[in-house]
Design a protein around this motif. Structure first.
Motif, PDB file in Angstrom:
ATOM      1  N   ARG A   5     -45.205  25.426  10.505  1.00 36.22           N
ATOM      2  CA  ARG A   5     -45.633  25.080   9.144  1.00 36.22           C
ATOM      3  C   ARG A   5     -44.429  24.822   8.250  1.00 36.22           C
ATOM      4  NH1 ARG A   5     -49.490  28.630   5.144  1.00 36.22           N
ATOM      5  NH2 ARG A   5     -49.314  27.195   3.403  1.00 36.22           N
ATOM      6  N   GLN A  52     -51.345  15.358   8.287  1.00 36.79           N
ATOM      7  CA  GLN A  52     -51.163  16.311   9.374  1.00 36.79           C
ATOM      8  C   GLN A  52     -51.077  17.743   8.825  1.00 36.79           C
ATOM      9  OE1 GLN A  52     -47.654  15.434  11.672  1.00 36.79           O
ATOM     10  NE2 GLN A  52     -47.820  17.291  12.893  1.00 36.79           N
ATOM     11  N   ALA A  56     -53.963  20.910   9.280  1.00 37.22           N
ATOM     12  CA  ALA A  56     -53.577  22.158   9.936  1.00 37.22           C
ATOM     13  C   ALA A  56     -53.559  23.362   8.996  1.00 37.22           C
ATOM     14  CB  ALA A  56     -52.202  21.996  10.583  1.00 37.22           C
ATOM     15  N   TYR A  57     -53.135  23.150   7.744  1.00 37.35           N
ATOM     16  CA  TYR A  57     -52.855  24.294   6.870  1.00 37.35           C
ATOM     17  C   TYR A  57     -53.590  24.292   5.540  1.00 37.35           C
ATOM     18  CZ  TYR A  57     -49.081  24.454  10.240  1.00 37.35           C
ATOM     19  OH  TYR A  57     -48.362  24.469  11.409  1.00 37.35           O
TER      20      TYR A  57
END
Length: 85
Positions: A5, A52, A56-57
């Protein structure tokens, strides 16, 4: 997971810096086709990296600039400006 991350956020910052720098350059050199091509490459990469990251986060921007998956993910993780690098 946290390392990936942070690495992705760092890359977003690098690409965003390069795109901003080229944008400022193009403000005074609008006929520089090579710089414009580089700007467009960075802009496309930046959009891909942000997408992206958000998949993911969670969202990077608030006030409707970033969509959120269900459930509301904005409060799940540290906000982008709270990241520790």
């Amino acid at each position: 997971m946290m390392h990936e991350r942070i690495a992705l956020m760092k890359r977003i910052q690098e690409v965003e810096f390069a795109a901003t720098d080229l944008q400022l350059y193009l403000d005074t050199h609008p006929q520089d086709q090579r710089a414009l091509m580089q700007f467009n490459q960075y802009a496309a990469e930046l959009m891909m990296l942000k997408q992206q990251y958000e998949l993911a986060y969670g969202p990077l921007l608030n006030f409707g600039f970033s969509q959120s998956q269900y459930p509301w993910r904005w409060i799940e993780t540290p906000w982008p400006w709270e990241e520790e690098f």
